[in-house]
Design an enzyme around this catalytic site. Structure first.
Site, mmCIF file in Angstrom:
data_model
loop_
_atom_site.group_PDB
_atom_site.id
_atom_site.type_symbol
_atom_site.label_atom_id
_atom_site.label_comp_id
_atom_site.label_asym_id
_atom_site.label_seq_id
_atom_site.Cartn_x
_atom_site.Cartn_y
_atom_site.Cartn_z
ATOM 1 N N THR A 134 -1.554 25.781 43.091
ATOM 2 C CA THR A 134 -2.126 24.716 42.462
ATOM 3 C C THR A 134 -0.675 24.053 41.578
ATOM 4 O O THR A 134 0.268 24.666 41.442
ATOM 5 C CB THR A 134 -2.973 24.753 41.328
ATOM 6 N N ASP A 135 -0.518 22.742 41.386
ATOM 7 C CA ASP A 135 0.522 22.432 40.610
ATOM 8 C C ASP A 135 0.491 22.520 39.130
ATOM 9 O O ASP A 135 1.313 22.465 38.521
ATOM 10 C CB ASP A 135 0.481 20.698 40.733
ATOM 11 N N GLU A 136 -0.818 23.205 38.956
ATOM 12 C CA GLU A 136 -0.875 23.441 37.398
ATOM 13 C C GLU A 136 0.195 24.775 36.957
ATOM 14 O O GLU A 136 0.297 25.027 35.777
ATOM 15 C CB GLU A 136 -2.366 23.933 36.916
ATOM 16 N N TYR A 160 -6.324 30.088 33.822
ATOM 17 C CA TYR A 160 -6.401 29.943 35.286
ATOM 18 C C TYR A 160 -5.069 29.485 35.841
ATOM 19 O O TYR A 160 -4.562 30.204 36.909
ATOM 20 C CB TYR A 160 -7.181 28.460 35.387
ATOM 21 N N LYS A 164 -2.880 32.037 38.479
ATOM 22 C CA LYS A 164 -2.536 31.523 40.139
ATOM 23 C C LYS A 164 -0.583 31.394 39.885
ATOM 24 O O LYS A 164 -0.265 31.899 41.060
ATOM 25 C CB LYS A 164 -2.769 29.951 40.067
HETATM 26 P P1 NAD Z 1 -14.098 26.958 44.338
HETATM 27 O O1 NAD Z 1 -14.370 27.384 43.199
HETATM 28 O O2 NAD Z 1 -14.755 25.998 44.976
HETATM 29 O O3 NAD Z 1 -14.406 27.985 45.445
HETATM 30 C C1 NAD Z 1 -13.852 29.497 45.280
HETATM 31 C C2 NAD Z 1 -14.368 30.128 46.497
HETATM 32 O O4 NAD Z 1 -13.989 31.520 46.352
HETATM 33 C C3 NAD Z 1 -16.027 30.437 46.373
HETATM 34 O O5 NAD Z 1 -16.743 30.110 47.536
HETATM 35 C C4 NAD Z 1 -16.226 31.580 45.824
HETATM 36 O O6 NAD Z 1 -17.331 32.266 46.212
HETATM 37 C C5 NAD Z 1 -15.093 32.582 46.656
HETATM 38 N N1 NAD Z 1 -14.623 33.813 45.592
HETATM 39 C C6 NAD Z 1 -14.239 33.823 44.384
HETATM 40 N N2 NAD Z 1 -14.079 35.227 44.022
HETATM 41 C C7 NAD Z 1 -14.026 35.820 45.382
HETATM 42 C C8 NAD Z 1 -14.009 37.139 45.573
HETATM 43 N N3 NAD Z 1 -13.495 37.882 44.317
HETATM 44 N N4 NAD Z 1 -13.758 37.452 46.803
HETATM 45 C C9 NAD Z 1 -14.247 36.610 47.841
HETATM 46 N N5 NAD Z 1 -14.569 35.324 47.621
HETATM 47 C C10 NAD Z 1 -14.355 34.853 46.251
HETATM 48 O O7 NAD Z 1 -12.673 26.563 44.439
HETATM 49 P P2 NAD Z 1 -11.875 25.416 45.267
HETATM 50 O O8 NAD Z 1 -11.672 24.405 44.300
HETATM 51 O O9 NAD Z 1 -12.168 25.204 46.488
HETATM 52 O O10 NAD Z 1 -10.351 25.929 45.180
HETATM 53 C C11 NAD Z 1 -9.908 26.720 46.320
HETATM 54 C C12 NAD Z 1 -8.461 27.271 46.142
HETATM 55 O O11 NAD Z 1 -7.474 25.996 45.925
HETATM 56 C C13 NAD Z 1 -8.320 28.057 44.812
HETATM 57 O O12 NAD Z 1 -7.376 29.066 45.015
HETATM 58 C C14 NAD Z 1 -7.641 27.165 43.784
HETATM 59 O O13 NAD Z 1 -6.924 27.659 43.021
HETATM 60 C C15 NAD Z 1 -6.659 26.279 44.595
HETATM 61 N N6 NAD Z 1 -6.679 24.814 44.244
HETATM 62 C C16 NAD Z 1 -7.776 24.109 43.953
HETATM 63 C C17 NAD Z 1 -7.589 22.830 43.526
HETATM 64 C C18 NAD Z 1 -8.875 22.027 43.178
HETATM 65 O O14 NAD Z 1 -8.455 20.862 42.623
HETATM 66 N N7 NAD Z 1 -9.997 22.463 43.534
HETATM 67 C C19 NAD Z 1 -6.096 22.231 43.308
HETATM 68 C C20 NAD Z 1 -5.164 23.306 43.809
HETATM 69 C C21 NAD Z 1 -5.240 24.464 44.123
HETATM 70 P P1 TYD Z 2 -10.811 19.372 36.102
HETATM 71 O O1 TYD Z 2 -11.691 18.663 37.116
HETATM 72 O O2 TYD Z 2 -11.583 20.631 35.181
HETATM 73 O O3 TYD Z 2 -9.239 19.822 36.633
HETATM 74 P P2 TYD Z 2 -8.218 20.444 36.041
HETATM 75 O O4 TYD Z 2 -8.419 21.016 34.441
HETATM 76 O O5 TYD Z 2 -7.856 21.535 36.853
HETATM 77 O O6 TYD Z 2 -7.162 19.098 35.992
HETATM 78 O O7 TYD Z 2 -10.388 18.269 34.933
HETATM 79 C C1 TYD Z 2 -9.695 17.214 35.310
HETATM 80 C C2 TYD Z 2 -9.153 16.563 34.096
HETATM 81 O O8 TYD Z 2 -10.400 15.923 33.712
HETATM 82 C C3 TYD Z 2 -8.604 17.321 33.352
HETATM 83 O O9 TYD Z 2 -7.743 16.555 32.386
HETATM 84 C C4 TYD Z 2 -9.755 17.633 32.049
HETATM 85 C C5 TYD Z 2 -10.590 16.430 32.228
HETATM 86 N N1 TYD Z 2 -12.060 16.554 32.006
HETATM 87 C C6 TYD Z 2 -12.769 15.679 31.312
HETATM 88 O O10 TYD Z 2 -12.421 14.750 30.430
HETATM 89 N N2 TYD Z 2 -14.247 15.855 31.338
HETATM 90 C C7 TYD Z 2 -14.874 16.846 31.643
HETATM 91 O O11 TYD Z 2 -16.183 17.168 31.601
HETATM 92 C C8 TYD Z 2 -14.314 17.762 32.686
HETATM 93 C C9 TYD Z 2 -14.830 18.663 33.446
HETATM 94 C C10 TYD Z 2 -12.769 17.434 32.832
#
Ligand code: NAD
Ligand code: TYD
Length: 360
Positions: A134-136, A160, A164
């Site tokens: 992630t960019d975070e 989180y 990562k």
């Molecule tokens: P998500 O929470 O929707 O899905 C995570 C999946 O991982 C789920 O299906 C869960 O069952 C599985 N899982 C969790 N723990 C596990 C374990 N111990 N063993 C096997 N499976 C397990 O997540 P997402 O939003 O699809 O994110 C996927 C990846 O991308 C993550 O690594 C996250 O850090 C990264 N990422 C997400 C975002 C975003 O905006 N969602 C952005 C940048 C990076």
């Molecule tokens: P989120 O989707 O949780 O992603 P991340 O925290 O990984 O960026 O949140 C995106 C942005 O939206 C973040 O600045 C927090 C804000 N946010 C709200 O203002 N209200 C909400 O109910 C949620 C879930 C997030």
């Protein structure tokens, strides 16, 4: 790349990636390892294209024996590692699961790959371990700071992001120390179909549709870069296939709206689509609520490296991506039931919108 182990492939980005790769690469077999936590659902894998080339295994990435068996028995040459605990607010409420899955889980996967791929008789040739990050990990930017690039120092703020960052460091260490052919993508906020409604965009869409408050943290002026999940999957595949081992690539959508602007944009789409809704204008549902502790103020991503080296750039504008996403949630109320959100969202949306939405 012939046989991929996708971890977390029943989650949001993972399930979209599995769909994407099965469609785009007809010769590829996918083994999908997912523990099916609250965030994963088999419903996200229903109706897969090329289903015969997909095998689902319910299991934990921390189970090294299981992962080693999968790697050797299924002759896996590529690992695309999505599995994680992924929600910042949950990490603030309880960080431990984030260390267990994101750090220890990644370590176990790396160890399994090292044993099977680099152990006796093994070879790194043709292998790739790709970590989805992630960019975070880069922390928070000030209003006039330059966007994150691959050399920006890591400064994670939330548990989180720290988990990562730790996983990224382990992946790099395995590449450097053991010669594991590994790569990383550091991606911005994804949105699109099948995202669990605890994240900003699906939460706001579904709350608005069902007349619930739209909780904006703090002043709503926080800035994120948003990428449509199909663009994100394309970037991952590009790096897995053509990116250099030992490298990381930043991936972003090329936009920087404030959270408030995103919520208002969602409301405007719904206003236009449902002129007779009792909640119109939907922005009436907006509520400012107490801020998230340690809330990162701004993220922005410089993705010139992947653009110049691999020719990738996002194709969906935020307008297009949001419209697609809203349309998907309206057309798929059954998915909300499958993830346990029947009472608060599914029935309501089906009764009030799905038929009308389909008619329009
Ligand atoms: P998500 O929470 O929707 O899905 C995570 C999946 O991982 C789920 O299906 C869960 O069952 C599985 N899982 C969790 N723990 C596990 C374990 N111990 N063993 C096997 N499976 C397990 O997540 P997402 O939003 O699809 O994110 C996927 C990846 O991308 C993550 O690594 C996250 O850090 C990264 N990422 C997400 C975002 C975003 O905006 N969602 C952005 C940048 C990076
Ligand atoms: P989120 O989707 O949780 O992603 P991340 O925290 O990984 O960026 O949140 C995106 C942005 O939206 C973040 O600045 C927090 C804000 N946010 C709200 O203002 N209200 C909400 O109910 C949620 C879930 C997030």
């Amino acid at each position: 790349m012939k046989r991929i182990l996708v971890t977390g492939g029943a989650g949001f980005i993972g399930s979209n990636f599995v769909r994407y790769v099965l469609t785009e690469r007809p010769g590829v077999q996918v083994v999908n390892l997912d523990a099916l936590t609250y965030a994963g659902s088999l419903e996200s894998l229903s109706g897969l294209p090329g289903e015969a080339r997909h095998a689902f295994v319910q299991g934990d990435i921390r189970d090294r024996g299981l992962v080693e068996r999968l790697l050797s028995e299924r002759q896996i040459d590529t690992i695309v590692h999505f599995a994680a605990e992924s929600h910042v607010d949950r990490s603030i409420a309880g960080p431990e699961a984030f260390i267990d899955t994101n750090v220890v889980g990644t370590l176990r996967l790396l160890e399994a790959a090292r044993a099977v791929w680099l152990g006796r008789g093994g070879s790194a040739e043709g292998k790739r371990f790709h970590h989805i990050s992630t960019d975070e990990v880069f922390g928070s930017l000030g209003p006039s700071d330059a966007a994150f690039h691959e050399g920006t120092p890591y400064a994670p703020s939330s548990p989180y992001a720290a988990s990562k960052a730790a996983a990224d460091h382990l992946v790099r260490a395995y590449a450097h120390t053991y010669g594991l052919p590994a790569s990383i993508t550091n991606c911005s906020n994804n949105y699109g179909p099948r995202q669990f409604p605890e994240k900003l965009i699906p939460l706001m869409i579904l709350n608005a549709l069902t007349g619930k408050p739209l909780p904006v943290y703090g002043d709503g002026a926080q800035v994120r870069d948003w990428i449509y999940v199909v663009d994100s999957c394309e970037a991952v595949l590009r790096v897995v296939e053509r990116g250099r081992a030992g490298e990381s690539y930043n991936v972003g959508g090329g936009n920087q709206p404030t959270n408030l602007e995103i919520v208002q944009q969602i409301c405007a789409v719904l206003d236009a689509r449902f002129p007779d809704s009792p909640y119109r204008p939907y922005s009436r549902l907006l509520r400012f609520v107490p801020d998230r502790p340690g809330h990162d103020r701004r993220y922005a991503v410089d993705f010139r490296k992947i653009e110049h080296e691999l020719g990738w750039r996002p194709r969906f504008s935020l307008d297009e991506g949001l419209s697609e996403t809203i349309a998907w949630y309206l057309a798929n109320p059954g998915w909300l039931s499958a993830i346990g959100r029947r009472d608060d969202y599914h029935g309501w949306i089906e009764r009030n919108y799905t038929k009308r939405g389909a008619d329009q």
